[in-house]
Scaffold this motif. Structure first.
Motif, PDB file in Angstrom:
ATOM      1  N   ARG A 100     -35.872 101.861  24.553  1.00  0.00           N
ATOM      2  CA  ARG A 100     -35.756 102.485  23.161  1.00  0.00           C
ATOM      3  C   ARG A 100     -36.691 102.597  21.405  1.00  0.00           C
ATOM      4  O   ARG A 100     -36.518 103.281  21.566  1.00  0.00           O
ATOM      5  N   SER A 101     -37.250 101.289  21.422  1.00  0.00           N
ATOM      6  CA  SER A 101     -38.141 101.796  20.570  1.00  0.00           C
ATOM      7  C   SER A 101     -39.366 102.352  20.306  1.00  0.00           C
ATOM      8  O   SER A 101     -39.629 102.977  20.361  1.00  0.00           O
ATOM      9  N   GLN A 102     -39.665 102.985  21.672  1.00  0.00           N
ATOM     10  CA  GLN A 102     -40.667 103.182  22.468  1.00  0.00           C
ATOM     11  C   GLN A 102     -40.212 104.572  22.333  1.00  0.00           C
ATOM     12  O   GLN A 102     -40.897 105.508  21.548  1.00  0.00           O
ATOM     13  N   ALA A 103     -39.269 105.004  22.276  1.00  0.00           N
ATOM     14  CA  ALA A 103     -38.629 106.293  22.684  1.00  0.00           C
ATOM     15  C   ALA A 103     -38.144 106.304  20.645  1.00  0.00           C
ATOM     16  O   ALA A 103     -38.710 107.951  20.669  1.00  0.00           O
ATOM     17  N   SER A 145     -34.332  88.376  28.632  1.00  0.00           N
ATOM     18  CA  SER A 145     -34.461  89.094  28.826  1.00  0.00           C
ATOM     19  C   SER A 145     -34.991  90.610  28.509  1.00  0.00           C
ATOM     20  O   SER A 145     -35.211  91.622  28.671  1.00  0.00           O
ATOM     21  N   ARG A 146     -32.898  91.043  29.856  1.00  0.00           N
ATOM     22  CA  ARG A 146     -33.117  91.899  30.099  1.00  0.00           C
ATOM     23  C   ARG A 146     -32.734  93.338  28.803  1.00  0.00           C
ATOM     24  O   ARG A 146     -33.272  94.214  28.515  1.00  0.00           O
ATOM     25  N   GLN A 147     -31.737  93.053  27.665  1.00  0.00           N
ATOM     26  CA  GLN A 147     -31.567  93.156  26.655  1.00  0.00           C
ATOM     27  C   GLN A 147     -32.790  93.843  25.874  1.00  0.00           C
ATOM     28  O   GLN A 147     -33.304  94.454  24.841  1.00  0.00           O
ATOM     29  N   LEU A 148     -33.715  92.648  25.878  1.00  0.00           N
ATOM     30  CA  LEU A 148     -35.362  92.715  24.988  1.00  0.00           C
ATOM     31  C   LEU A 148     -35.787  93.919  26.003  1.00  0.00           C
ATOM     32  O   LEU A 148     -36.701  94.387  24.548  1.00  0.00           O
ATOM     33  N   ALA A 149     -35.570  94.496  27.372  1.00  0.00           N
ATOM     34  CA  ALA A 149     -36.504  95.061  27.566  1.00  0.00           C
ATOM     35  C   ALA A 149     -36.577  96.757  27.583  1.00  0.00           C
ATOM     36  O   ALA A 149     -36.581  97.956  26.963  1.00  0.00           O
ATOM     37  N   ASP A 150     -34.454  96.424  27.423  1.00  0.00           N
ATOM     38  CA  ASP A 150     -34.167  97.433  27.002  1.00  0.00           C
ATOM     39  C   ASP A 150     -34.039  98.613  25.303  1.00  0.00           C
ATOM     40  O   ASP A 150     -34.116  99.000  25.193  1.00  0.00           O
TER      41      ASP A 150
END
Length: 245
Positions: free
Chosen positions: A175-178, A166-171
């Motif tokens: 990064r995708s948003q940036a 889950s943490r990896q997905l949030a990161d």
């Protein structure tokens, strides 16, 4: 399944008869007797191998070998039949009938050996399958006992793995948003540059039209000046001609 084998060429009495036949002075008769006896012994050896066979693949191979030997035996009997009818010798006819009787018994033994061996192989396979099933059920019961003790630790490990994922997905989402914001900014800059290029292209197009227009005017002026110069020369020549003549 019990296999019944009748006395045949392998018995002591048959050996004695065979040796007696080989004492016959007729060489052709001796050769036929030897060849037929050889084929009989070879088929008998295959039958013994079939009785000791423990796999279907080996049984099929032995069957092919046995059928080939039986075919060779029949060919030898056909040759004996032909020679006996051509020679008219009674001992060949008698030998042919005796060999046909032996062949019939040999075929029965070959068939019974195959049936008996096939039955034993299938029985062994069923027993092996049943044994494997029982062992599998026993192993399954043994695995269930320690599974209860390790259930909590396994669940805890799975939960930690899910949290890490889950943490990896949030990161990854951040990064995708940036990256998306950067792409939007780049797209705006590209659109602005495109507008400037379009304006510049319009200005260049207008300048090109003006230059073409001025070029045409310059050419027209040159043509007019050329014809004016020619007219001037013509007038000058006319005046000179009038004064001289």
């Amino acid at each position: 399944m019990k296999l019944h084998i009748t006395p045949d060429i392998s018995s002591t009495e048959t050996y004695q008869k065979l040796f007696a036949k080989l004492q016959n002075p007729d060489i052709n008769y001796q050769n036929y007797v030897k060849n037929l006896a050889k084929h009989h012994f070879q088929v008998k050896a295959v039958i013994q191998d079939i009785l000791g066979c423990s796999s279907l693949d080996k049984l099929n191979a032995l069957n092919e070998k046995g059928r080939a030997l039986l075919a060779a035996l029949r060919e030898e009997l056909d040759s004996l039949d032909l020679y006996g009818r051509e020679s008219g010798d009674e001992k060949f006819i008698i030998e042919l009938e005796a060999q046909k009787h032996l062949l019939a018994g040999l075929l029965r033994e070959f068939r019974d050996a195959n049936v008996n061996t096939l039955f034993n192989i299938e029985k062994a396979q069923r027993e092996e399958l049943l044994k494997s099933k029982i062992e599998g059920e026993s192993n399954l019961r043994n695995r269930k006992k320690p599974a209860k003790k390790d259930g909590l630790s396994m669940s805890s490990g799975v939960t930690e793995q899910l949290l890490a994922i889950s943490r990896q997905l949030a990161d990854t989402t951040q990064r995708s948003q940036a990256t998306l914001d950067t792409l939007v900014s780049s797209s705006s800059a590209v659109h602005g540059t495109q507008s400037e290029l379009e304006n510049t292209a319009g200005t260049i197009s207008q300048s090109s039209k003006l230059l073409n227009k001025y070029g045409r005017r310059e050419f027209t002026d040159k043509v007019i000046m050329f014809f004016a110069f020619l007219f001037f020369l013509a007038v000058c020549l006319y005046i000179v001609q009038k004064r001289l003549f």
